[in-house]
Design an enzyme around this catalytic site. Structure first.
Site, short mmCIF file in Angstrom:
data_model
loop_
_atom_site.label_atom_id
_atom_site.label_comp_id
_atom_site.label_asym_id
_atom_site.label_seq_id
_atom_site.Cartn_x
_atom_site.Cartn_y
_atom_site.Cartn_z
N ASP A 44 0.84 -1.20 0.00
CA ASP A 44 0.00 0.00 0.00
C ASP A 44 0.88 1.26 0.00
O ASP A 44 0.37 2.38 -0.04
CB ASP A 44 -1.02 0.00 1.14
CG ASP A 44 -0.39 0.00 2.52
OD1 ASP A 44 0.85 -0.10 2.61
OD2 ASP A 44 -1.14 0.09 3.52
N SER A 45 2.21 1.07 -0.02
CA SER A 45 3.13 2.17 -0.32
C SER A 45 2.81 2.74 -1.70
O SER A 45 3.24 3.85 -2.05
CB SER A 45 4.59 1.69 -0.28
OG SER A 45 4.74 0.49 -1.01
N ASP A 83 -1.34 -6.22 -0.41
CA ASP A 83 -1.35 -5.54 0.89
C ASP A 83 -2.76 -5.05 1.21
O ASP A 83 -3.33 -4.26 0.44
CB ASP A 83 -0.39 -4.34 0.80
CG ASP A 83 0.27 -4.03 2.12
OD1 ASP A 83 -0.01 -4.71 3.11
OD2 ASP A 83 1.09 -3.09 2.13
N LYS A 113 -1.11 -9.47 2.86
CA LYS A 113 -0.34 -8.99 4.02
C LYS A 113 -1.23 -8.04 4.79
O LYS A 113 -2.00 -7.28 4.19
CB LYS A 113 0.93 -8.26 3.56
CG LYS A 113 1.71 -7.64 4.72
CD LYS A 113 3.08 -7.15 4.31
CE LYS A 113 3.09 -5.75 3.76
NZ LYS A 113 2.56 -4.70 4.66
N GLU A 182 9.37 -4.10 10.37
CA GLU A 182 9.74 -2.79 9.83
C GLU A 182 10.28 -1.87 10.93
O GLU A 182 9.64 -1.66 11.97
CB GLU A 182 8.52 -2.14 9.14
CG GLU A 182 8.85 -0.77 8.58
CD GLU A 182 7.84 -0.23 7.57
OE1 GLU A 182 6.92 -0.95 7.17
OE2 GLU A 182 8.02 0.95 7.20
O1 KIV Z 1 3.50 -1.08 1.58
C1 KIV Z 1 4.65 -1.53 1.53
O2 KIV Z 1 5.40 -1.35 0.57
C2 KIV Z 1 5.11 -2.31 2.68
C3 KIV Z 1 6.57 -2.63 2.75
C4 KIV Z 1 7.32 -1.44 3.14
C5 KIV Z 1 6.84 -3.78 3.62
O3 KIV Z 1 4.35 -2.62 3.52
#
Ligand code: KIV
Length: 275
Positions: A44-45, A83, A113, A182
């Site tokens: 979700d980045s 995510d 995730k 993290e």
């Molecule tokens: O959203 C994302 O990219 C993440 C990673 C930083 C693990 O959760």
């Protein structure tokens, strides 16, 4: 053959380091996949590095599903992890199950995730019982950024360190196949990695994790807003893109692009008829 969660777990047993990278689109997923990276996270980045939000909090299910579908089309070997966005697994177990299922059924991901430890363990257990592999995410969990008061290292005090260890154990117990750690002190991440049987995938968690994950834009240097301390730039794509764009602009303005090489000809007699 696509990578399975059993293969990922076996990598820890064999002492093989696990590499994970994010991807958000078809073309990037293809490159990452062809490079042999076994785990692709549609993080979700996305919200920050692709959509320009200030945090991951505004990201929606439909945005995540849209990008997960594109990544799945590009990844033939890697196990794709979707995510789960903020508040899509918090309200109820039913909500968590339905939204997790959408990543698998609609978007074609092989796992999901979600952030949190003890507090989400019951949901993780129920999702896993439905046949959906779950990757946990503890330590600095960006969806709780307002609760933390910023992107701060977690687990520095004895109480905070114990809590993170308990979170890891709760996720292992609930059936998660791996856990992202993290921004936690490296020695704590090493200890957690030794104390649980499932792989830990670190980001800002030091060398003692079973694997590492990075946001692809950070390692490629294509996200100009900021470079996190945990990221190493293996390329500076922003500079390369800026210079290519400027050269293109200059050539268009100068009339030197396109040339015959980038143009299409036609039968002179048809042209003459039109004139
Ligand atoms: O959203 C994302 O990219 C993440 C990673 C930083 C693990 O959760």
């Amino acid at each position: 053959m696509r990578v399975t969660i059993n293969q990922i777990k076996e990598m820890k047993q064999k002492g093989e380091k696990i590499t994970m990278l994010t991807a958000y689109d078809y073309s990037t997923a293809r490159i990452v996949d062809e490079a042999g990276i076994p785990l692709i996270l549609v993080g979700d980045s996305l919200g920050m590095v692709v959509l320009g939000y200030e945090s991951t909090i505004p990201v929606t299910m439909s945005e995540m599903l849209h990008h997960t579908k594109a990544v799945v089309r590009g990844a033939k070997q890697a196990l794709v992890v979707g995510d789960m966005p903020f508040m899509t697994y918090h309200v109820s177990v039913e909500d968590a199950l339905r939204n997790a299922a959408r990543f698998i059924q609609e978007a074609g991901a092989q796992a999901v995730k979600l952030e949190g430890g003890v507090t989400v363990a019951e949901k993780v257990k129920r999702i896993v019982e439905c046949g959906i592999p779950v990757m946990g995410h503890i330590g600095l969990t960006p969806q709780s950024i307002h609760q933390f008061g910023g992107f701060k290292i977690q687990g520095k005090t004895p109480e905070a360190a114990v809590k993170i260890l308990e979170d890891a154990k709760a996720l292992e117990q609930a059936g998660a196949f791996s856990i992202v750690l993290e921004t936690v002190p490296a020695p704590l991440a090493t200890l957690i990695s030794q104390k649980i049987s499932i792989p830990t995938i670190g980001i800002g968690a030091g060398i003692g994790c079973d694997g590492q994950v990075q946001v692809i834009n950070d390692i490629l240097g294509s996200f100009a807003d900021f470079v996190p301390k945990h990221a190493k730039q293996y390329a500076k794509l922003t500079d390369i893109i800026r210079s290519a764009v400027t050269e293109y602009d200059n050539e268009v303005k100068a009339g030197s692009f396109p040339t015959d090489k980038q143009s299409f000809s036609m039968d002179e007699s048809i042209l003459a008829g039109l004139k």
